[in-house]
Design an enzyme around this catalytic site. Structure first.
Site, PDB file in Angstrom:
ATOM      1  N   ASP A   1       0.820  -1.217   0.000  1.00  0.00           N
ATOM      2  CA  ASP A   1       0.000   0.000   0.000  1.00  0.00           C
ATOM      3  C   ASP A   1       0.849   1.261   0.000  1.00  0.00           C
ATOM      4  O   ASP A   1       2.012   1.259   0.433  1.00  0.00           O
ATOM      5  CB  ASP A   1      -0.903   0.042   1.243  1.00  0.00           C
ATOM      6  CG  ASP A   1      -2.140  -0.816   1.076  1.00  0.00           C
ATOM      7  OD1 ASP A   1      -2.216  -1.543   0.062  1.00  0.00           O
ATOM      8  OD2 ASP A   1      -3.014  -0.780   1.965  1.00  0.00           O
TER       9      ASP A   1
ATOM     10  N   HIS B   1       3.803  -2.355   3.254  1.00  0.00           N
ATOM     11  CA  HIS B   1       3.789  -0.969   2.738  1.00  0.00           C
ATOM     12  C   HIS B   1       5.111  -0.679   2.036  1.00  0.00           C
ATOM     13  O   HIS B   1       6.182  -1.017   2.563  1.00  0.00           O
ATOM     14  CB  HIS B   1       3.594   0.045   3.873  1.00  0.00           C
ATOM     15  CG  HIS B   1       2.255  -0.027   4.537  1.00  0.00           C
ATOM     16  ND1 HIS B   1       1.962  -0.971   5.501  1.00  0.00           N
ATOM     17  CD2 HIS B   1       1.121   0.701   4.357  1.00  0.00           C
ATOM     18  CE1 HIS B   1       0.715  -0.818   5.905  1.00  0.00           C
ATOM     19  NE2 HIS B   1       0.177   0.191   5.222  1.00  0.00           N
TER      20      HIS B   1
END
Length: 790
Positions: A104, A256
């Site tokens: 993400d 991430h």
């Protein structure tokens, strides 16, 4: 009183200069519009850059603790992949021993390439849920991501919690990210992950309508089974532990690749991949997980345009709608993927490139071109704003440094010139010639002559009427007759411009020192005597006097009064000590006649003949000084239009003069002092700084609205305080009343914008080769005897 016989007036065709002036006047409005558009463009670039950084339109709200009473239990308890088959919510789980690795918040120029390198090394794909603003800033990384065989999903454009947003904002977040993907990699996508989302049991009554809406538009919403919590930076071992599914279960795993410092993620990822492979896990994309699940459950009918049971038709974005091509047949009329892109999800199995073709759509038509335009606009903003920021910082430091230098040198100049023992040499008593060029000065010429009649120094007065049509010469003769002045000569000439009028006066002068003043200016009785005293020093070739604004009780008059007091009592004192005075004001200046003739007289090459001859004096080796006690009173423009005309002439003329004398930069010895010192100071502080000044205001307003109102306001007030302090000191040196400084904040807000437009106008005129005649401002004659000015 001696006069010349006026020539018989006749109509004549406009001169070449006047014809060009007419064309320049006709172009004035487009130039002003162009200047305004330039400022608007720069403002738009700033707003775009702020939007990309979530300063403009950013929303930091994150919803927690909301009820989920309206969300179906089968969704809350289902798998991490949410689709809407035939309008019905369906969840899909990742098959056992399968990892759908997801990242993400990217792309990030530091961490994302390192993640991609690790994935390439281990030959596994992943799904990246990208933020549109980051895609538009780093498009090449997304291009590499897709080319490597990874899958891309939408994580909104500005990373906002969509449950707080309107339908229009939700659409904008999705469409803008699709455009960014189209411009960066030539694709759009059907995958979506909401910011601040986790497992499906976190869906609440506020976010559920958003997922339903996007599902009906053909999007597949992706959640997680396992969260590495790498954003907390808990350490490599905990990241690996938290990202590991239990008991061989399949999982959508969250890492991430942006949003902060990700070095622990980079260290943990290789070990995690090796550990999962050792346990018998395979890695796939979200589309690959859907396909495996469908294969395990008997697959789907060939020809159904579905993504894990999600119908991919019926989406229209940006005014484009295409049909979706299905395996085994054609899609119904009007159906297609998000943003109107063609393609189908659900055919085939496996991982890697085949999965990529399932989730992605090739961007075509308007979507592709709009995407490339977005990427281009962002590139301009990414380059422009930092450059402007650095430029403004440099200008700000230079301006503050200039203020400091002006204060120090002004104080030194004042103390030096006002010492009891200071003297230019033996007092100058010989008569001087006062030249008054006049063009349609019927309102003021009588007051000018009356003030000169009270001079305490012996003078002759030469009024040069430059083809006036309002009876200026007759008024001058009558005024001289009524005042009993026998030392006045009125010379009439065909209209040829102010330089020609001054040169005519110099040629007609009887004395070695000539004083030049405007026809709308009045002198104090002691002005001429004070003005000529520096000529006791044989090195002095010219002297600048102290021009004062008489009609200072108007708004424009107060603005110009502040400017004059600061300019004459700070700038000119500084330039005097540095021996690089750029301008002797046309309202009050004195010259050695031999020096004027030596440099060729007043030149008609520029509109700023006063600046032109001053620089010429420097280059000829003469010294130019400032005499603060020689005061002249003049009238400020009565309207913004007249102020524009005045400043346009000054700024354009200054540019012309600097360009004409550009070779002074390479002059040697005393003649090159102006080029080495004065030229850079004038260019920076009379041209560059005023151009940047409105941008400073734009940055300030932008910061107040979108960044930190209090900090921006305090910064602006601090700069204003410095300017007020400098102005107050200048007022003290000139013994002026401080009440006019109350107008300074308004002057800073309005005046700088006008100067910006004027300078842009001047630059355009210079580039187009325009020339202007002697511009005449409308005067009221309200500035009478100096004693009447308060």
């Amino acid at each position: 009183m001696t006069t010349t016989t006026p020539s018989r007036r006749r109509r004549r065709a406009p001169s070449r200069i006047e014809r060009v002036a007419g064309r320049a006047a006709a172009l004035q409005k487009p130039r002003v519009i162009l200047a305004g558009l330039l400022l608007l463009a720069l403002t738009s670039v700033m707003l775009l850059d702020g939007y990309l950084r979530a300063e403009v339109g950013g929303d930091q709200r994150v919803r927690t603790g909301a009820s989920a009473s309206k969300v179906p239990d089968k969704v809350l308890d289902g798998g991490p992949i949410l689709t809407f088959r035939g309008g019905q919510a369906t969840t899909v789980s990742v098959p056992e021993k399968t990892i759908a690795l997801t990242f993400d918040d990217g792309p990030n120029p530091t961490w994302t390439p390192q993640v991609l390198a690790i994935l390439k090394k281990y030959d596994i794909p992943a799904t990246f849920f990208v933020v549109g603003s980051m895609v538009s800033r780093y498009p090449s990384i997304v291009g590499d991501m897709v080319e490597q065989g990874n899958e891309v999903g939408i994580h909104t454009f500005t990373h906002v919690d969509l449950s707080y947003q309107s339908d229009a904002r939700v659409n904008r977040e999705m469409q803008q990210t699709q455009l960014a993907l189209a411009g960066a990699a030539g694709i759009t996508t059907t995958l979506f992950r909401a910011p601040y989302s986790s497992e499906t049991d976190a869906i609440d009554n506020y976010s559920w309508p958003v997922y339903k809406k996007l599902g009906e538009e053909g999007y597949t919403s992706v959640f997680i089974d396992t969260d590495s919590d790498d954003w907390k930076r808990p350490g490599v071992s905990k990241i690996i532990k938290w990202a590991t599914p239990e008991d061989g279960e399949g999982a959508s795993v969250l890492f991430h690749d942006a949003g902060g410092e990700r070095s622990q993620t980079i260290k943990a990822l290789p070990t995690y991949i090796e550990k999962m492979k050792a346990k018998g896990y395979t890695f796939t994309t979200i589309s690959g997980a859907i396909q495996k699940d469908e294969a395990a459950n008997g697959g789907q009918q060939a020809g159904a345009a579905q993504t894990g049971g999600v119908q991919t038709g019926g989406v229209q974005a940006g005014g484009v709608q295409d049909g979706g091509e299905q395996p085994g047949g054609q899609a119904p009329q009007g159906q297609g993927g998000p943003n109107g892109q063609t393609g189908a999800v659900g055919a085939g199995a496996g991982t890697g490139t085949s999965d990529l073709q399932a989730a992605h759509r090739e961007a075509t038509g308007a979507t592709l071109y709009e995407g490339k335009a977005l990427i281009g606009a962002v590139a301009v903003a990414e380059w422009t704003v930092p450059v402007l920021s650095v430029g403004l910082l440099v200008v700000g430091v230079a301006v503050m440094g200039r203020f400091g230098m002006m204060l120090l040198l002004a104080r030194r100049h004042y103390r030096q010139r006002n010492k009891r023992r200071f003297s230019w040499g033996p007092p100058v008593h010989q008569p001087v010639s006062v030249i008054v060029p006049a063009y349609n000065e019927k309102e003021c010429i009588a007051n000018t002559l009356e003030s000169l009649s009270k001079s305490t120094h012996p003078i002759e007065i030469i009024v040069v009427d430059d083809g006036s049509t309002d009876g200026t010469s007759e008024i001058a003769r009558n005024a001289a007759r009524e005042l009993g002045m026998t030392n006045v000569r009125v010379i009439r000439q065909e209209n040829a411009g102010k330089p020609a009028a001054l040169n005519n006066g110099v040629r007609s002068a009887s004395y070695d020192i000539v004083v030049m003043m405007d026809g709308d200016t009045v002198f104090e009785p002691d002005t001429v005597r004070q003005l000529v005293q520096p000529f006791a020093d044989r090195e002095v070739g010219a002297v600048a006097g102290n021009a004062k604004v008489g009609n200072r009780n108007t708004v424009i008059g107060a603005w110009q009064h502040i400017e004059y007091v600061m300019g004459f009592n700070l700038d000119r004192r500084m330039y005097d000590l540095l021996r690089c005075m750029p301008t002797i004001p046309g309202a009050i200046g004195a010259f050695r006649r031999e020096a004027v003739l030596e440099v060729g007289g007043m030149s008609e090459d520029t509109l700023a003949e006063d600046t032109d001859i001053t620089i010429a004096m420097h280059r000829a080796g003469w010294r130019v000084v400032y005499q603060e006690h020689a005061r002249a009173w003049t009238e400020a423009p009565g309207s913004l239009k007249q102020l524009w005309s005045q400043r346009y002439r000054w700024s354009y003329g200054t540019m012309q003069a600097l360009w004409k004398h550009r070779k002074s930069l390479t002059d040697k010895g005393p003649s090159g002092r102006f080029g080495r010192v004065g030229m850079p100071l004038v260019v920076i502080f009379q041209i560059v700084t005023p151009v940047f000044a409105p941008l400073i205001d734009v940055f300030t307003v932008y910061s107040m609205i979108f960044v930190d109102f209090k900090a921006a306001l305090l910064a602006w007030l601090a700069v204003l305080a410095v300017q007020l302090f400098c102005a107050a000191y200048a007022f003290r040196l000139d013994r002026e009343k401080y009440r006019y400084l109350l107008m300074m904040p308004l002057q800073q807000l309005a005046y700088r914008q006008m100067m910006y437009l004027v300078l842009i106008h001047s630059c355009i005129t210079a580039m187009t080769g325009g020339r202007l005649r002697w511009q005449k401002l409308k005067r009221t004659g309200e500035v009478g005897t100096p004693a009447g000015v308060s």
